[in-house]
Design a protein around this motif. Structure first.
Motif, PDB file in Angstrom:
ATOM      1  N   THR A   1      -5.841  -2.410 -14.122  1.00 32.11           N
ATOM      2  CA  THR A   1      -5.725  -3.561 -13.236  1.00 32.11           C
ATOM      3  C   THR A   1      -4.919  -4.693 -13.855  1.00 32.11           C
ATOM      4  O   THR A   1      -5.156  -5.096 -14.987  1.00 32.11           O
ATOM      5  CB  THR A   1      -7.129  -4.076 -12.842  1.00 32.11           C
TER       6      THR A   1
ATOM      7  N   VAL B   1      -8.049  -2.181  -3.359  1.00 28.79           N
ATOM      8  CA  VAL B   1      -7.502  -1.842  -4.668  1.00 28.79           C
ATOM      9  C   VAL B   1      -8.634  -1.253  -5.507  1.00 28.79           C
ATOM     10  O   VAL B   1      -9.760  -1.745  -5.478  1.00 28.79           O
ATOM     11  CB  VAL B   1      -6.865  -3.069  -5.374  1.00 28.79           C
TER      12      VAL B   1
ATOM     13  N   ILE C   1      -4.026  -9.506  -9.117  1.00 30.32           N
ATOM     14  CA  ILE C   1      -5.263  -9.664  -8.346  1.00 30.32           C
ATOM     15  C   ILE C   1      -5.445 -11.136  -7.958  1.00 30.32           C
ATOM     16  O   ILE C   1      -5.809 -11.451  -6.824  1.00 30.32           O
ATOM     17  CB  ILE C   1      -6.484  -9.134  -9.123  1.00 30.32           C
TER      18      ILE C   1
ATOM     19  N   THR D   1       0.792  -1.235   0.000  1.00 29.29           N
ATOM     20  CA  THR D   1       0.000   0.000   0.000  1.00 29.29           C
ATOM     21  C   THR D   1       0.824   1.284   0.000  1.00 29.29           C
ATOM     22  O   THR D   1       0.287   2.350  -0.272  1.00 29.29           O
ATOM     23  CB  THR D   1      -0.952   0.012   1.214  1.00 29.29           C
TER      24      THR D   1
ATOM     25  N   PRO E   1      -2.966   1.984  -7.308  1.00 28.12           N
ATOM     26  CA  PRO E   1      -4.372   1.724  -7.034  1.00 28.12           C
ATOM     27  C   PRO E   1      -4.637   1.084  -5.669  1.00 28.12           C
ATOM     28  O   PRO E   1      -5.775   0.777  -5.346  1.00 28.12           O
ATOM     29  CB  PRO E   1      -4.773   0.763  -8.140  1.00 28.12           C
ATOM     30  N   PHE E   2      -3.580   0.899  -4.848  1.00 30.77           N
ATOM     31  CA  PHE E   2      -3.750   0.208  -3.569  1.00 30.77           C
ATOM     32  C   PHE E   2      -3.896   1.197  -2.433  1.00 30.77           C
ATOM     33  O   PHE E   2      -3.341   2.290  -2.478  1.00 30.77           O
ATOM     34  CB  PHE E   2      -2.564  -0.721  -3.302  1.00 30.77           C
TER      35      PHE E   2
END
Length: 145
Positions: free
Chosen positions: A106, A100, A111, A82, A87-88
């Protein structure tokens, strides 16, 4: 408030095979969005939060409706995942919960790895031991930097 139908089908279509391969995991509508569980523990939860109603998301979303997924992360990997920001993000509940923001950016292989790690955190040990890492998965050090 979001409902299960508010999650774009393109994200559900990607997440269902990832979550469905995990032993005894099942999908269900959640209070907001859709979640996958092992027994009574949530492995992954995908939803479209309203940043006006849930202010915690406002700083992570870039205008308009965005879909997020929350999941569990081994505590020792949480900061590395993070710290880089979008995107985290780190969820403001639970000691090992990350989120996320999903979109065109993505990396679905990543993922898959994160959902698998979340499963390992939440599943009974005998079930977690049955799950191999996803193919070509990057380790925490590679994700962080």
């Amino acid at each position: 408030m979001s409902g299960p139908g508010d999650v774009p089908s393109e994200f559900l279509d990607r997440l269902r095979p990832i979550c469905g391969r995990l032993p005894e995991t099942y999908e269900e509508p959640a209070w907001i969005g859709v979640r996958w569980r092992i027994r009574a523990r949530t492995v992954a939860h995908v939803y479209t939060p309203d940043p006006d109603r849930h202010r915690v998301y406002a700083r992570h979303l870039s205008g308009g409706a965005s879909t997020v997924m929350t999941f569990r992360v081994p505590f020792e990997d949480l900061l590395g995942l993070t710290a880089g920001g979008f995107p985290f993000f780190r969820a403001e509940w639970g000691g090992n919960v990350a989120g996320v923001v999903l979109g065109d950016h993505t990396d679905w292989s990543e993922i898959a790895e994160l959902v698998t790690d979340s499963y390992r955190e939440m599943a009974p040990k005998f079930l977690a031991a049955r799950v191999a890492p996803p193919p070509q998965a990057a380790g925490p050090a590679e994700r962080a930097g």
